[in-house]
Write a protein that holds these residues in place. Structure first.
Motif, PDB file in Angstrom:
ATOM      1  N   VAL A 159      18.979 -34.551  14.442  1.00 13.70           N
ATOM      2  CA  VAL A 159      19.621 -34.397  13.569  1.00 13.70           C
ATOM      3  C   VAL A 159      19.199 -36.111  12.203  1.00 13.70           C
ATOM      4  N   ARG A 160      19.550 -37.281  12.984  1.00 12.14           N
ATOM      5  CA  ARG A 160      19.157 -38.669  13.656  1.00 12.14           C
ATOM      6  C   ARG A 160      17.535 -38.539  12.684  1.00 12.14           C
ATOM      7  N   GLY A 161      16.723 -37.696  13.312  1.00 10.53           N
ATOM      8  CA  GLY A 161      15.684 -37.689  13.242  1.00 10.53           C
ATOM      9  C   GLY A 161      15.138 -37.098  11.814  1.00 10.53           C
ATOM     10  N   SER A 162      16.046 -36.338  11.224  1.00  8.58           N
ATOM     11  CA  SER A 162      15.732 -35.492   9.636  1.00  8.58           C
ATOM     12  C   SER A 162      15.224 -34.022  10.282  1.00  8.58           C
ATOM     13  N   VAL A 163      15.756 -33.565  11.690  1.00  9.19           N
ATOM     14  CA  VAL A 163      15.365 -32.557  11.522  1.00  9.19           C
ATOM     15  C   VAL A 163      16.289 -31.370  12.415  1.00  9.19           C
ATOM     16  N   PRO A 164      17.192 -30.853  11.743  1.00 13.93           N
ATOM     17  CA  PRO A 164      18.426 -30.922  12.235  1.00 13.93           C
ATOM     18  C   PRO A 164      18.093 -29.203  12.400  1.00 13.93           C
ATOM     19  N   GLY A 165      19.491 -28.435  13.512  1.00 16.94           N
ATOM     20  CA  GLY A 165      18.950 -27.062  14.036  1.00 16.94           C
ATOM     21  C   GLY A 165      17.484 -27.543  14.829  1.00 16.94           C
ATOM     22  N   LEU A 166      17.141 -28.262  15.655  1.00 19.80           N
ATOM     23  CA  LEU A 166      16.094 -27.985  16.536  1.00 19.80           C
ATOM     24  C   LEU A 166      16.747 -27.311  17.746  1.00 19.80           C
ATOM     25  N   VAL A 167      17.553 -27.536  17.962  1.00 24.25           N
ATOM     26  CA  VAL A 167      18.215 -26.804  18.947  1.00 24.25           C
ATOM     27  C   VAL A 167      17.977 -25.613  18.982  1.00 24.25           C
ATOM     28  N   PRO A 168      19.259 -24.474  18.448  1.00 23.77           N
ATOM     29  CA  PRO A 168      18.922 -23.180  18.403  1.00 23.77           C
ATOM     30  C   PRO A 168      17.550 -22.517  17.680  1.00 23.77           C
ATOM     31  N   ALA A 169      16.751 -23.451  16.647  1.00 21.48           N
ATOM     32  CA  ALA A 169      14.890 -23.033  16.726  1.00 21.48           C
ATOM     33  C   ALA A 169      14.626 -22.932  17.882  1.00 21.48           C
ATOM     34  N   LEU A 170      14.703 -24.183  18.851  1.00 22.23           N
ATOM     35  CA  LEU A 170      13.669 -23.652  20.294  1.00 22.23           C
ATOM     36  C   LEU A 170      14.372 -22.418  21.228  1.00 22.23           C
ATOM     37  N   GLU A 171      15.489 -22.654  20.958  1.00 24.24           N
ATOM     38  CA  GLU A 171      16.192 -20.949  21.963  1.00 24.24           C
ATOM     39  C   GLU A 171      15.546 -20.303  21.090  1.00 24.24           C
ATOM     40  N   GLN A 172      15.616 -19.623  20.337  1.00 22.47           N
ATOM     41  CA  GLN A 172      14.876 -18.463  19.513  1.00 22.47           C
ATOM     42  C   GLN A 172      12.930 -18.289  19.695  1.00 22.47           C
ATOM     43  N   VAL A 173      12.710 -20.061  19.850  1.00 24.20           N
ATOM     44  CA  VAL A 173      11.004 -19.248  20.208  1.00 24.20           C
ATOM     45  C   VAL A 173      11.631 -18.766  21.486  1.00 24.20           C
ATOM     46  N   VAL A 174      11.976 -19.311  22.214  1.00 18.20           N
ATOM     47  CA  VAL A 174      12.342 -18.906  24.330  1.00 18.20           C
ATOM     48  C   VAL A 174      12.648 -17.859  24.083  1.00 18.20           C
ATOM     49  N   ASP A 175      13.746 -17.150  23.430  1.00 20.02           N
ATOM     50  CA  ASP A 175      14.322 -15.441  23.307  1.00 20.02           C
ATOM     51  C   ASP A 175      13.524 -15.119  22.817  1.00 20.02           C
ATOM     52  N   ARG A 176      13.249 -15.265  21.550  1.00 16.96           N
ATOM     53  CA  ARG A 176      11.948 -14.060  20.382  1.00 16.96           C
ATOM     54  C   ARG A 176      10.818 -13.876  21.223  1.00 16.96           C
ATOM     55  N   ALA A 177       9.710 -15.138  21.405  1.00 13.97           N
ATOM     56  CA  ALA A 177       8.852 -15.282  21.736  1.00 13.97           C
ATOM     57  C   ALA A 177       7.732 -15.599  23.262  1.00 13.97           C
ATOM     58  N   CYS A 178       8.592 -16.899  23.585  1.00 10.08           N
ATOM     59  CA  CYS A 178       7.853 -16.985  24.365  1.00 10.08           C
ATOM     60  C   CYS A 178       7.718 -18.078  25.464  1.00 10.08           C
ATOM     61  N   ALA A 179       8.216 -18.497  26.703  1.00  9.00           N
ATOM     62  CA  ALA A 179       9.797 -19.108  27.950  1.00  9.00           C
ATOM     63  C   ALA A 179       8.270 -20.469  27.783  1.00  9.00           C
ATOM     64  N   ASP A 180       8.087 -19.624  28.124  1.00 14.26           N
ATOM     65  CA  ASP A 180       6.331 -21.239  28.163  1.00 14.26           C
ATOM     66  C   ASP A 180       6.518 -21.746  27.389  1.00 14.26           C
ATOM     67  N   VAL A 181       6.039 -21.318  26.696  1.00 18.29           N
ATOM     68  CA  VAL A 181       6.063 -22.318  24.743  1.00 18.29           C
ATOM     69  C   VAL A 181       6.999 -23.397  24.439  1.00 18.29           C
ATOM     70  N   GLY A 182       8.210 -22.367  24.839  1.00 19.60           N
ATOM     71  CA  GLY A 182       9.249 -22.792  23.881  1.00 19.60           C
ATOM     72  C   GLY A 182       9.822 -24.327  24.422  1.00 19.60           C
ATOM     73  N   PHE A 183       9.760 -24.148  26.630  1.00 17.62           N
ATOM     74  CA  PHE A 183       9.950 -25.045  26.653  1.00 17.62           C
ATOM     75  C   PHE A 183       9.317 -26.366  26.957  1.00 17.62           C
ATOM     76  N   ARG A 184       7.832 -25.716  26.717  1.00 13.11           N
ATOM     77  CA  ARG A 184       6.808 -27.378  26.159  1.00 13.11           C
ATOM     78  C   ARG A 184       7.334 -27.836  24.969  1.00 13.11           C
ATOM     79  N   LEU A 185       7.569 -27.177  24.040  1.00 16.04           N
ATOM     80  CA  LEU A 185       7.881 -27.463  22.550  1.00 16.04           C
ATOM     81  C   LEU A 185       9.078 -27.655  22.792  1.00 16.04           C
ATOM     82  N   PHE A 186       9.910 -27.183  23.580  1.00 14.39           N
ATOM     83  CA  PHE A 186      11.359 -28.573  23.965  1.00 14.39           C
ATOM     84  C   PHE A 186      11.053 -29.988  25.460  1.00 14.39           C
ATOM     85  N   LEU A 187       9.830 -29.916  25.772  1.00 14.96           N
ATOM     86  CA  LEU A 187      10.277 -31.425  26.622  1.00 14.96           C
ATOM     87  C   LEU A 187       9.851 -31.967  25.760  1.00 14.96           C
ATOM     88  N   ARG A 188       8.474 -31.836  24.839  1.00 15.46           N
ATOM     89  CA  ARG A 188       7.854 -32.289  24.284  1.00 15.46           C
ATOM     90  C   ARG A 188       8.669 -32.983  22.610  1.00 15.46           C
TER      91      ARG A 188
END
Length: 232
Positions: free
Chosen positions: A165-194
């Motif tokens: 949010v401080r970096g002007s990207v609100p909703g990042l965590v819910p978006a990452l969770e959707q990637v994991v849940d609806r697309a791919c756990a691997d991609v979601g985890f690596r984008l989370f780590l990044r």
């Protein structure tokens, strides 16, 4: 879990790899900031920021190993095969890149941006293999792995979301969770780590160990998880 082309390519040889695929591209997306004026004029296209980003994709094969490059296309096609909304795709890209490059500023939706990356990736691969045809994407959809990734995201969700949010990207965590849940756990985890690395979110040794153990389950290279994590 089925092995991707990138994983098969890396079998039997050791590489110093700190990231792969789309999360590697996110890490590299801000590279012109670090170029000297002379190198900027030499290497950066003058036609605009979109071409700067796509040149990174096309030229990746000349800069890094095939393991990293093949995974770019795999990751992008996993996301494109999902039903994730455009805004989710844009948000996770912005979070992983610390908003260095925003596709929306160039009239591109999140999905259109991924298609541009895929096209540039194909062009780059076919420079050395004109008949290259990618295998169908193989997203990681195992329920246990999805649950494990969501658990680790949840453990640091408040700190990461506040930083985003401080970096002007609100909703990042819910978006990452959707990637994991609806697309791919691997991609979601690596984008989370990044994203954790982009915002330098602090974690303790126990949390780092948990991230590392999950990375081992996903078959990551040795240094991918903890490289540049803020562990204190």
């Amino acid at each position: 879990m089925a092995r991707t082309d990138a994983q098969r390519e890396s079998a039997g040889r050791q590489e110093f790899i700190v990231d792969i695929g789309l999360s590697w591209l996110a890490m590299k997306s801000g590279y012109p900031v670090w170029l000297s004026a002379e190198d900027h004029d030499r290497f950066v296209p003058s036609s605009g920021p979109v071409d700067v980003q796509l040149r990174l994709v096309e030229d990746a094969g000349a800069e890094v190993g095939r393991t990293i490059v093949l995974q770019i296309g795999e990751d992008v096609r996993r996301l494109l095969a999902s039903n994730l909304p455009d805004e989710v795709l844009r948000t996770v890209w912005l979070g992983a890149t610390k908003r260095y490059f925003d596709p929306a500023q160039h009239d591109l939706t999140g999905r259109e941006w991924l298609r541009r990356i895929e096209a540039a990736w194909t062009t780059g691969i076919r420079r050395s293999d004109a008949r290259f045809l990618p295998s169908p994407p193989q997203p990681v959809t195992d329920a246990n792995l999805r649950s494990a990734v969501l658990e680790q995201i949840g453990a640091v969700a408040d700190a990461l979301e506040q930083a985003a949010v401080r970096g002007s990207v609100p909703g990042l965590v819910p978006a990452l969770e959707q990637v994991v849940d609806r697309a791919c756990a691997d991609v979601g985890f690596r984008l989370f780590l990044r994203s954790m690395k982009a915002y330098f979110v602090a974690i303790d040794e126990d949390r780092c160990d948990a991230f590392t153990a999950l990375g081992e389950r996903l078959g990551y290279p040795e240094f991918l998880v903890d490289d540049n994590l803020n562990v204190g």
